[in-house]
Scaffold this motif. Sequence first.
Motif, mmCIF file in Angstrom:
data_model
loop_
_atom_site.group_PDB
_atom_site.id
_atom_site.type_symbol
_atom_site.label_atom_id
_atom_site.label_comp_id
_atom_site.label_asym_id
_atom_site.label_seq_id
_atom_site.Cartn_x
_atom_site.Cartn_y
_atom_site.Cartn_z
ATOM 1 N N ALA A 1 52.711 154.563 -12.176
ATOM 2 C CA ALA A 1 52.257 155.504 -13.193
ATOM 3 C C ALA A 1 52.706 156.936 -12.917
ATOM 4 N N GLN A 2 53.139 157.223 -11.687
ATOM 5 C CA GLN A 2 53.529 158.585 -11.364
ATOM 6 C C GLN A 2 54.876 158.928 -11.963
ATOM 7 N N GLN B 1 68.397 146.294 -19.012
ATOM 8 C CA GLN B 1 68.745 145.715 -17.711
ATOM 9 C C GLN B 1 67.837 146.242 -16.591
ATOM 10 N N TYR B 2 67.378 147.479 -16.726
ATOM 11 C CA TYR B 2 66.567 148.097 -15.670
ATOM 12 C C TYR B 2 65.067 148.068 -15.954
ATOM 13 N N ASP B 3 64.686 147.715 -17.157
ATOM 14 C CA ASP B 3 63.259 147.605 -17.488
ATOM 15 C C ASP B 3 62.770 146.239 -17.005
ATOM 16 N N THR B 4 62.611 146.128 -15.703
ATOM 17 C CA THR B 4 62.361 144.831 -15.065
ATOM 18 C C THR B 4 61.046 144.183 -15.485
ATOM 19 N N ASP B 5 60.056 144.975 -15.850
ATOM 20 C CA ASP B 5 58.794 144.390 -16.297
ATOM 21 C C ASP B 5 58.707 144.308 -17.820
ATOM 22 N N ALA B 6 59.785 144.676 -18.507
ATOM 23 C CA ALA B 6 59.893 144.572 -19.970
ATOM 24 C C ALA B 6 58.730 145.246 -20.698
ATOM 25 N N GLY C 1 58.977 148.393 -21.852
ATOM 26 C CA GLY C 1 59.519 149.443 -22.717
ATOM 27 C C GLY C 1 59.556 150.807 -22.072
ATOM 28 N N ALA C 2 59.401 150.856 -20.753
ATOM 29 C CA ALA C 2 59.399 152.132 -20.035
ATOM 30 C C ALA C 2 60.119 151.985 -18.709
ATOM 31 N N LEU C 3 60.948 152.980 -18.381
ATOM 32 C CA LEU C 3 61.534 153.060 -17.048
ATOM 33 C C LEU C 3 60.715 154.086 -16.281
ATOM 34 N N THR C 4 59.955 153.586 -15.317
ATOM 35 C CA THR C 4 59.108 154.441 -14.498
ATOM 36 C C THR C 4 59.867 154.830 -13.234
ATOM 37 N N ALA C 5 59.220 155.574 -12.375
ATOM 38 C CA ALA C 5 59.864 156.085 -11.166
ATOM 39 C C ALA C 5 60.492 154.972 -10.338
ATOM 40 N N ASN C 6 59.781 153.866 -10.164
ATOM 41 C CA ASN C 6 60.308 152.759 -9.357
ATOM 42 C C ASN C 6 61.552 152.152 -9.995
ATOM 43 N N GLU C 7 61.548 151.988 -11.305
ATOM 44 C CA GLU C 7 62.714 151.419 -11.996
ATOM 45 C C GLU C 7 63.859 152.422 -12.027
ATOM 46 N N LEU C 8 63.556 153.685 -12.272
ATOM 47 C CA LEU C 8 64.603 154.712 -12.301
ATOM 48 C C LEU C 8 65.262 154.881 -10.938
ATOM 49 N N ALA D 1 60.096 164.804 -21.704
ATOM 50 C CA ALA D 1 60.194 165.408 -20.363
ATOM 51 C C ALA D 1 59.015 165.060 -19.458
ATOM 52 N N ASP D 2 58.533 163.801 -19.558
ATOM 53 C CA ASP D 2 57.416 163.410 -18.699
ATOM 54 C C ASP D 2 57.849 162.626 -17.462
ATOM 55 N N GLY D 3 59.157 162.436 -17.283
ATOM 56 C CA GLY D 3 59.660 161.723 -16.119
ATOM 57 C C GLY D 3 59.682 160.213 -16.273
ATOM 58 N N VAL D 4 59.252 159.720 -17.423
ATOM 59 C CA VAL D 4 59.285 158.294 -17.741
ATOM 60 C C VAL D 4 60.168 158.145 -18.971
ATOM 61 N N VAL D 5 61.152 157.261 -18.897
ATOM 62 C CA VAL D 5 62.066 157.059 -20.018
ATOM 63 C C VAL D 5 61.593 155.854 -20.821
ATOM 64 N N MET D 6 61.208 156.104 -22.050
ATOM 65 C CA MET D 6 60.742 155.046 -22.945
ATOM 66 C C MET D 6 61.922 154.490 -23.741
#
Length: 174
Positions: free
Chosen positions: A27-28, A87-92, A94-101, A117-122
């Motif tokens: 979530a961070q 390809q990188y949204d491993t948990d499907a 709809g968000a690339l979080t810090a771990n995925e990024l 600009a919240d650091g999470v790519v939707m």
Amino acid sequence: MKISPLKAGLCGVMIALSAGVVTISVAQQTHPSQADALADGPRVPGPYGPLSASDANRDGQVTLAEMENFVAMGPERQVGMVAYFDQYDTDADGALTANELAVVDPPYAFDGSDLDADGVVMREEVEAYVSERLYRQMSLLDFFELVDTDDSGIVTESEMTAAQNEGLLPVEDI
């Protein structure tokens, strides 16, 4: 020079994070400098975007061989950005979080797509981002074929300008 306890604590946390000692919660947000790049966007390579970047000999035109070499340098150039996101949204979710990024290759592949600009790519942000750039919706080889209107295997400056005039390639501010 005296360092405040707050700064010292932040330095310690940063060192621990970079050493992998502390795990980041999904979530961070991402590191501030990465979050800035995700929001601010990629460096503009020239007036014709990826065509300028792929012009290896800087002669103002792009051959198919130059584009093939350029595409081979990055897996993100082989598919559209939304497909690359998937390809990188491993948990499907709809968000690339810090771990995925953190595992995205190259790390700048989604620069400019974090619209809030919240650091999470939707995924929705990526879809909105690519809607302004046709070349981000497909592989760059497919885009090359589209712009090479005379099928000569060379995209000339006049074809690049025509692509801009037709809205296929934006006018880049460099």
